[in-house]
Motif scaffolding. Structure first.
Motif, PDB file in Angstrom:
ATOM      1  N   HIS A  49       0.852  -1.190   0.000  1.00  0.00           N
ATOM      2  CA  HIS A  49       0.000   0.000   0.000  1.00  0.00           C
ATOM      3  C   HIS A  49       0.890   1.243   0.000  1.00  0.00           C
ATOM      4  O   HIS A  49       1.658   1.480   0.934  1.00  0.00           O
ATOM      5  CB  HIS A  49      -0.924  -0.008   1.219  1.00  0.00           C
ATOM      6  N   LYS A  50       0.723   2.034  -1.038  1.00  0.00           N
ATOM      7  CA  LYS A  50       1.607   3.180  -1.275  1.00  0.00           C
ATOM      8  C   LYS A  50       1.583   4.172  -0.119  1.00  0.00           C
ATOM      9  O   LYS A  50       2.624   4.689   0.279  1.00  0.00           O
ATOM     10  CB  LYS A  50       1.190   3.863  -2.580  1.00  0.00           C
ATOM     11  N   SER A  67      12.711  -0.456   6.280  1.00  0.00           N
ATOM     12  CA  SER A  67      12.516  -0.862   7.674  1.00  0.00           C
ATOM     13  C   SER A  67      11.474  -0.023   8.395  1.00  0.00           C
ATOM     14  O   SER A  67      11.163  -0.292   9.561  1.00  0.00           O
ATOM     15  CB  SER A  67      13.846  -0.769   8.430  1.00  0.00           C
ATOM     16  N   CYS A  68      10.932   0.998   7.761  1.00  0.00           N
ATOM     17  CA  CYS A  68       9.915   1.861   8.377  1.00  0.00           C
ATOM     18  C   CYS A  68       8.643   1.828   7.536  1.00  0.00           C
ATOM     19  O   CYS A  68       8.693   1.839   6.306  1.00  0.00           O
ATOM     20  CB  CYS A  68      10.414   3.302   8.490  1.00  0.00           C
ATOM     21  N   GLY A  69       7.526   1.837   8.223  1.00  0.00           N
ATOM     22  CA  GLY A  69       6.248   1.818   7.526  1.00  0.00           C
ATOM     23  C   GLY A  69       5.835   0.406   7.167  1.00  0.00           C
ATOM     24  O   GLY A  69       6.375  -0.183   6.230  1.00  0.00           O
ATOM     25  N   LYS A  70       4.898  -0.145   7.920  1.00  0.00           N
ATOM     26  CA  LYS A  70       4.409  -1.495   7.618  1.00  0.00           C
ATOM     27  C   LYS A  70       3.445  -1.382   6.442  1.00  0.00           C
ATOM     28  O   LYS A  70       2.237  -1.188   6.610  1.00  0.00           O
ATOM     29  CB  LYS A  70       3.732  -2.101   8.843  1.00  0.00           C
ATOM     30  N   SER A  71       3.993  -1.515   5.251  1.00  0.00           N
ATOM     31  CA  SER A  71       3.248  -1.206   4.030  1.00  0.00           C
ATOM     32  C   SER A  71       2.786  -2.434   3.267  1.00  0.00           C
ATOM     33  O   SER A  71       2.032  -2.296   2.310  1.00  0.00           O
ATOM     34  CB  SER A  71       4.109  -0.343   3.104  1.00  0.00           C
ATOM     35  N   ILE A  72       3.236  -3.640   3.645  1.00  0.00           N
ATOM     36  CA  ILE A  72       2.865  -4.859   2.923  1.00  0.00           C
ATOM     37  C   ILE A  72       1.946  -5.701   3.805  1.00  0.00           C
ATOM     38  O   ILE A  72       2.303  -6.050   4.929  1.00  0.00           O
ATOM     39  CB  ILE A  72       4.110  -5.670   2.520  1.00  0.00           C
ATOM     40  N   ARG A  73       0.779  -5.993   3.272  1.00  0.00           N
ATOM     41  CA  ARG A  73      -0.216  -6.767   4.037  1.00  0.00           C
ATOM     42  C   ARG A  73      -0.308  -8.177   3.483  1.00  0.00           C
ATOM     43  O   ARG A  73      -0.506  -8.380   2.280  1.00  0.00           O
ATOM     44  CB  ARG A  73      -1.593  -6.117   3.954  1.00  0.00           C
TER      45      ARG A  73
END
Length: 632
Positions: A364-365, A372-378
């Motif tokens: 998710h963009k 290592s920052c931002g939990k962007s992959i689900r």
């Protein structure tokens, strides 16, 4: 939503514009009986009107009754609408049903430039004539003073001009009118009131908003609750959904892409004109899943944080969104200048399907910050940073995530080089880059409700990434369990973890249907949540009799998902078969009504297949047994 959500002023104005329609209703006796029973009209007026047989006289009499209600009972306008919007009246009078739908779906229009009443016009004319007369007298006095100072010849000219001047009792000429005329406005503002439409009394409950070329109506109290609050021609949107509808999905900044009279919603929220819930943080519900007494109508929103904390969070959120907007603007500029590496239309996308070996996920963009920052992959089980995503399936301590994560058969570095994904600065102070435990924990769950896909105050499952509104989850989550220390699991996780011991042996389809519903509420709630989640456009959620024309003339036994939930919560089903029959009837009605509409017919077939597949899996039905549809 019912009439109680609107102000008395708005309801009274709607009443005034609807009197003629109501007076033309056929056989208004039941309507008048309802008004008399609730003491809204006098007994004497009722007895005088009931014996009338002439249609013209009866319509005239009903209009006079409504006129009397407007003049003598303005404080009871909510009582009036609640009385006439009862089911037995709506079934008998299509006019009332039409008015109710027009009121609740936001399709009615208040015309701000209505002509004034004749009495008001006459009063304005008198005041205007008086003001003109006073100004003309002042003009004449000034002219007389000038004439005294001039010579005799000038005096003769001024006298001749003065004879041509109209007296105070006659009408002034056009040039004089231009001098004394004042601009008039249909809406007069009180002293000290700003000329901003969000301060107008008529807009206390709703505001006209725009996003791109799309126009809609925003309901204030629904925005404050985090619900679908923007209506466009009977269709309801969340702020982010309206942003997508207006063609601004790529920005993901609805507070600054949605405007009201040229002012962004973000500015109105900061200035206190609008109230918006905390769309960033979510309060976890923590306790056992099934409280004993749960009522759909008794669920309320979770408690908000302290006022000071809310103000700080709003300011931080606004600052963060501006920084993200600047980064995305730079990215869009870079994307528009070149097509390096061939993005294949990825510029407008905000979610990307990614893989690493056998592991699949969605990136998710708006959550991406760096490796290592931002939990962007689900994934199905949790949210992860890109480094965590590749570490799960790799024995390497420091894998190269930019090259190893694949998107559309290419490495993730392509999206970074094309500036579609922008890596945040090492000095970035946004929540995604924060190292505090609370901010990182806040990224463990979805930002949108898993069921209705809107934002707001959400409860978070401690076992999976899903988030829910309290009333969207089944069973509804009671306020009493909020803030407990025990982990909370959603119905999806409870069903997944308990199925092995609940169904140690397979059963036949007929055996599953004969089970008592009270012993299998979990399975039924799970199946309903699956249908709600897949039905993104809410085609099968609401009562189709309200919004679909001629539906009742074709379908004699209408049923919809909300009604099935209501019956399940009221213990109206005795066996699983009764529940399954109602659900399958939804799709049977869809196929019958949409014989010539391949799109909606296909939607019904897909949801029916999903239900039958999940039903067999949930109840551990033997595979060789006929499907649910063949057994019916």
């Amino acid at each position: 939503m019912d009439p109680l959500h609107f102000t008395d002023e708005g309801l009274l104005r709607f009443f005034r514009c609807s009197k003629t329609e109501m007076s033309c209703m056929e056989q208004p006796h039941t309507f008048l009986n309802q008004l008399r029973d609730h003491h809204l009209i006098p007994e004497e007026m009722y007895k005088k009107l009931i014996p009338m047989r002439s249609k013209e006289l009866r319509e005239k009499g009903v209009y006079q009754v409504l006129d009397w209600v407007e003049a003598e009972r303005p404080d009871s306008i909510k009582v009036f609408w609640n009385c006439v919007f009862r089911d037995h009246l709506l079934q008998q009078y299509p006019t009332l049903c039409l008015l109710r739908n027009r009121l609740l779906d936001g399709s009615f229009t208040f015309y701000e430039k209505l002509p004034k009443k004749v009495e008001e016009e006459e009063e304005d004319k008198k005041q205007k004539a008086s003001a003109e007369a006073e100004e003309e007298e002042e003009e004449e006095e000034k002219e007389e003073e000038k004439t005294r100072r001039k010579n005799s010849k000038q005096k003769e000219r001024s006298e001749s001009a003065e004879e041509e001047q109209p007296s105070t009792s006659t009408q002034s000429n056009p040039s004089q009118k231009r001098k004394v005329q004042r601009p008039t406005h249909c809406l007069r503002f009180r002293k000290g009131e700003k000329d901003d439409i969000w301060n107008w009394p008529i807009y206390k409950t709703q505001l006209p908003v725009t996003c791109g070329v799309k126009e809609g109506t925003l309901i204030r109290n629904m925005l404050a609750k985090g619900e679908r609050c923007i209506v466009v021609q009977g269709h309801w949107f969340t702020p982010s959904g309206f942003e997508e509808f207006g063609g601004k999905k790529s920005s993901r900044k609805w507070k600054y892409s949605i405007r009201c009279s040229g002012t962004t919603l973000g500015e109105l929220i900061q200035e206190g004109h609008l109230t918006s819930p905390d769309f960033k943080r979510r309060k976890s519900a923590q306790r056992a899943l099934f409280p004993s007494n749960q009522s759909r109508g008794s669920i309320t929103q979770s408690e908000e944080d302290d006022d000071d904390d809310e103000e700080d969070e709003v300011e931080e959120e606004a600052e963060q969104e501006r920084e993200e907007g600047e980064r995305e603007e730079q990215a869009n500029t870079a994307e528009g200048g070149s097509d390096k590496g061939g993005s294949h239309g990825a510029v407008k996308k905000s979610v990307f399907k990614v893989t690493y070996g056998d592991i699949n996920g969605t990136l998710h963009k708006h959550r991406f910050a760096s490796g290592s920052c931002g939990k962007s992959i689900r994934t199905e089980l949790r949210w992860m940073t890109p480094v965590e995503f590749v570490t799960v399936g790799s024995a390497l301590e420091d894998p190269s995530w930019k090259k190893d994560i694949q998107w559309d058969g290419k490495s993730l570095s392509l999206l970074i080089e094309s500036k579609i994904l922008v890596i945040h600065s090492l000095l970035c102070k946004c929540n995604l880059c924060s190292s505090t435990a609370n901010d990182r924990h806040d990224q463990d769950n979805d930002d949108d409700c898993f069921i209705c896909r809107s934002q707001g105050s959400l409860i978070c499952c401690d076992e999976c990434p899903r988030s829910f509104h309290q009333r969207c989850h089944l069973p509804n989550v009671d306020d009493a369990i909020m803030g407990d220390d025990c982990p909370w699991m959603c119905t999806f996780c409870v069903q997944r973890t308990s199925q092995s011991w609940r169904y140690p042996k397979q059963m036949t389809y007929q055996e599953a249907l004969t089970c008592r519903i009270s012993d299998h509420l979990l399975e039924c709630q799970y199946l309903l949540l699956c249908l709600y989640h897949v039905d993104e456009d809410h085609i099968f959620v609401k009562d189709p009799c309200i919004n679909v024309r001629n539906y009742t003339s074709v379908i004699k036994t209408p049923i919809w998902l909300d009604r099935v939930v209501e019956k399940l919560q009221q213990n109206l089903y005795q066996t699983v078969q009764h529940f399954v029959s109602d659900v399958l009837l939804i799709f049977t009605n869809c196929a019958t009504f949409n014989r010539d509409n391949a799109e909606f017919h296909g939607m019904g077939e897909r949801l029916k297949d999903l239900f039958e597949r999940e039903f067999k899996s949930t109840f551990s039905i033997q595979l060789q047994h006929p499907t649910a549809s063949n057994s019916q």
